[in-house]
Every structure is written in structure tokens, then in C-alpha cells.
Design an enzyme around this catalytic site. Structure first.
Site, PDB file in Angstrom:
ATOM      1  N   GLU A  47       0.824  -1.209   0.000  1.00  0.00           N
ATOM      2  CA  GLU A  47       0.000   0.000   0.000  1.00  0.00           C
ATOM      3  C   GLU A  47       0.858   1.260   0.000  1.00  0.00           C
ATOM      4  OE1 GLU A  47      -3.091   0.500  -0.500  1.00  0.00           O
ATOM      5  OE2 GLU A  47      -3.735  -1.592  -0.506  1.00  0.00           O
ATOM      6  N   TYR A  68      -6.426   6.688   4.341  1.00  0.00           N
ATOM      7  CA  TYR A  68      -6.624   5.636   3.343  1.00  0.00           C
ATOM      8  C   TYR A  68      -5.834   4.389   3.681  1.00  0.00           C
ATOM      9  CZ  TYR A  68      -5.699   2.660  -0.556  1.00  0.00           C
ATOM     10  OH  TYR A  68      -5.540   1.533  -1.318  1.00  0.00           O
ATOM     11  N   ASP A  83      -9.531   4.812  -2.759  1.00  0.00           N
ATOM     12  CA  ASP A  83      -8.382   5.306  -3.516  1.00  0.00           C
ATOM     13  C   ASP A  83      -8.896   5.925  -4.812  1.00  0.00           C
ATOM     14  OD1 ASP A  83      -9.037   3.168  -5.162  1.00  0.00           O
ATOM     15  OD2 ASP A  83      -7.012   2.311  -5.196  1.00  0.00           O
ATOM     16  N   CYS A  89     -25.358   1.487 -12.155  1.00  0.00           N
ATOM     17  CA  CYS A  89     -24.522   2.663 -12.400  1.00  0.00           C
ATOM     18  C   CYS A  89     -25.309   3.754 -13.123  1.00  0.00           C
ATOM     19  CB  CYS A  89     -23.296   2.269 -13.219  1.00  0.00           C
ATOM     20  SG  CYS A  89     -22.178   3.646 -13.551  1.00  0.00           S
TER      21      CYS A  89
END
Length: 357
Positions: A43, A126, A144, A212
Site C-alpha cells: 500500500e 486511506y 483510492d 450505475c
């Protein structure tokens, strides 16, 4: 905020079970065997960096420092050298600080909560959420750039980034499941990297297409909305090639400077906010070598002209001996771990001066 829709998570996790990327730091879907050290390391490396670029660095790091104890015991200069070329070098310095703090304050065991993780060097909101979810299976809201794009399109978030991030996080919270939170976070990342691309939305194969709003309206590429970019300023600088008996003079950059702690060629003091204006480390003569190196940082571009010292060895030694630095063999310059900007300049020096590796 729309009502929570568990079907979004269910559909995405079904897709992930069959389409998860095979990454060296990732455990298989439904697995509880994620290595916290690997999750943390990956990460940190993946911040502002692509998966393709990170893979060889991750392999090198885990071979040289296979666990948190090994990394905590490493010399910072060795870690910085291994990091060379990956950019954003404060990340590497924070890796060492974080590893040492985990050894000193947590007996070498990663804390498992977001709150505790945020107290560690280099770990922000994050990264803390990602480690908590992926390594420890806790429900955490992981957002992210890929997740921002997917969620902005799911809900047609019209507010431009970065102001939209609070709303996007709230919307992500609304679809994050209680269980398999780590798999969900990685599924969102995979969807953004392999289907819901920034410049091409493959809506026909997207598992979330029925949910969506942007995809249904055939305007996915409109989102996320971004403010127009400002032109980057261009800075002018010089780097100095000082050679003696097949060795090149390298210095260590100040810890509080850009590329701090890294080995580099001496330079004339260029910065993000100003051109270089410091005198060369030796009185001339100097000659320009090749064309300037053009290198793009996040907030500015630097045009760096390499200059080679053409004076006498005696004059060189009289001054260089009074300054801190080291002579490094030109033939093994790649092993010095120069940051990309100076590695580019050094390559020009090697080529132009007849010492191409």
C-alpha cells in the site's frame, strides 16, 4: 445519500471471486491469510505508483527485508537506495520509521485498528483503512483513486474533485459490506483498474452496470468531475559531474530537501519554488554535457543541465576534501541508488564522456 444497496456489494464480490488479480502481496478471495507486512508495504509503494512499477520493487524489498524486524534493522540509506526510481522518497524514510516504531511500541506486531494504525509514520486515513480491511478483515471504508472513479460514476457525483471526496467517501460507506470488507475494497480497486478505466469505461462487461447511473445514461466518461489543471512551473537547475580516476563525486541530500537522504550529484540548489542559484562546488572551468534533463515532479518540472568539471585534479582535491560526500566508481554508478532525476543526468555523463555501461 441514497439508501444502502447490498446487491452492489454482492454483485461485485461475485465478480471478484472469478476475476481477482493475482498480485504478489494479495491473498486469494475468501482468504484470511493476508500478511499485514505485505499489505502495508504494498500500500505504501502503490501510492501515486502503478502496480506494474511496484511489482519488482516489492519482490526486491521482501527478499532483502522479509519481515518487519528485518526492515526495522535496516540502514535508512540502504532502504533509500533500494527505493531509487520509485519516487516520493519520503515514503521510504517513513517505512523505516514505521517499522522501528512497530518494533518498539507494538512488539513487532502490526496494530489492527484504523485508529492505532493512523498513529504510525506514513500511514494516513486511506492506508489505515486498507490495512485494517485487507490484513485484518475489519469493516473499513477504503477509497483510492480507482474507488473514487467507480463511485463517482455509480452515483453521478457532479461536484468536482477534490471537494467531492467527502461525498464519495459517504457513498462508499453506504455500499461497503459488514463482512468481506477487504475483498470488497480490493474488488473496487480491480474494477477501476481493469474495467472502469479513466479514459475508457467498459460498461458492457461491468458487473455494476445495472446499478450505475452514469453508465445507464451513457456518460461515464464525464465522471469524476475534475477542476482544470494549472500549468506546472518550470525550474532551471544544474548538476555537477566531478570525476577523478574513474570515480564520481556524490553527495547526500539534506533530509529536509526534496529527495532528502538520497545520494545524488551535487547541484546548484534548485527547488520546487525557485531556480538554482548556488555557486558550483568548485571554481571553473565547467562545460555543459548534453541537453538538459527534463523531469516532471508532481507540482513542477525541472530542466537540469549537467556540467562537467574541466579543472586540475589538484584544485579539485583541495576543495572536495573539505566537503562531505563520497567517491563512487563510475562503472557501478547504478548501485548508488540515485533518484531518477540524477540517474538520468548520470547516464548522460556516462554516455557523453565515453563510459556507457
Amino acid at each position: 445519500m441514497p439508501e444502502k444497496n447490498p446487491e452492489i456489494a454482492n454483485e461485485l464480490l461475485r465478480w471478484y471471486d472469478s476475476n481477482a488479480r493475482d498480485l504478489p502481496w494479495r491473498a486469494a478471495p475468501h482468504s484470511n491469510s493476508a500478511n499485514p507486512y505485505h499489505v502495508w508495504l504494498s500500500e505504501i509503494m502503490l501510492q501515486q505508483t502503478t502496480v506494474a512499477a511496484v511489482k519488482p520493487y516489492f519482490a526486491k524489498f521482501t527478499e532483502q527485508w522479509p519481515d518487519i524486524a528485518a526492515l526495522a534493522a535496516a540502514k535508512e540509506e540502504d532502504v533509500l537506495a533500494a527505493w531509487a526510481g520509485l519516487g516520493y522518497y519520503a515514503r521510504a524514510r517513513n517505512l523505516v520509521k514505521c517499522a522501528r516504531q512497530i518494533m518498539a511500541e507494538h512488539d513487532g506486531v502490526f496494530p489492527s485498528t484504523e485508529q492505532a494504525l493512523r498513529t504510525l509514520p506514513g500511514i494516513g486515513d486511506y492506508t489505515a483503512a486498507a490495512i485494517a480491511a485487507i490484513a485484518f478483515g475489519q469493516r473499513a471504508v477504503v477509497v483510492d483513486a480507482n474507488v473514487e472513479r467507480v463511485v463517482a460514476r455509480l452515483y453521478c457525483v457532479d461536484e468536482p474533485l477534490p471537494n467531492a471526496r467527502k461525498a464519495i467517501r459517504s457513498l462508499t460507506d453506504g455500499i461497503t459490506p459488514q463482512s468481506r470488507s477487504g475483498d470488497f475494497a480490493q474488488a473496487m480497486m480491480d474494477l477501476g483498474s481493469s474495467v472502469c478505466w479513466a479514459r475508457e469505461a467498459q460498461c458492457a462487461i461491468c458487473p455494476l452496470q445495472p446499478y450505475c447511473q452514469a453508465g445507464q445514461a451513457d456518460m461515464a466518461l464525464r465522471y469524476p468531475v475534475k477542476k482544470p489543471k494549472k500549468a506546472k512551473p518550470v525550474r532551471q537547475g544544474s548538476a555537477y559531474w566531478i570525476e577523478k580516476q574513474g570515480a564520481i563525486w556524490l553527495v547526500k541530500r539534506r533530509d529536509d530537501a526534496m529527495l532528502g537522504g538520497m545520494r545524488a550529484l551535487p547541484d546548484n540548489g534548485w527547488r520546487a519554488r525557485n531556480d538554482g542559484d548556488i555557486s558550483p562546488p568548485l571554481n571553473g572551468p565547467w562545460s555543459d554535457i548534453g541537453d538538459p534533463v527534463i523531469h516532471h515532479f508532481t507540482h513542477f518540472t525541472i530542466h537540469l543541465q549537467l556540467k562537467a568539471y574541466q579543472g586540475s585534479v589538484e584544485s579539485m582535491e583541495a576543495v572536495i576534501g573539505q566537503n562531505s560526500g563520497e567517491w563512487w566508481p563510475v562503472e557501478t554508478l547504478e548501485a548508488a541508488g540515485l533518484p531518477t532525476l540524477f540517474a538520468k543526468a548520470a547516464k548522460i555523463g556516462q554516455q557523453q564522456l565515453g563510459r556507457l555501461l
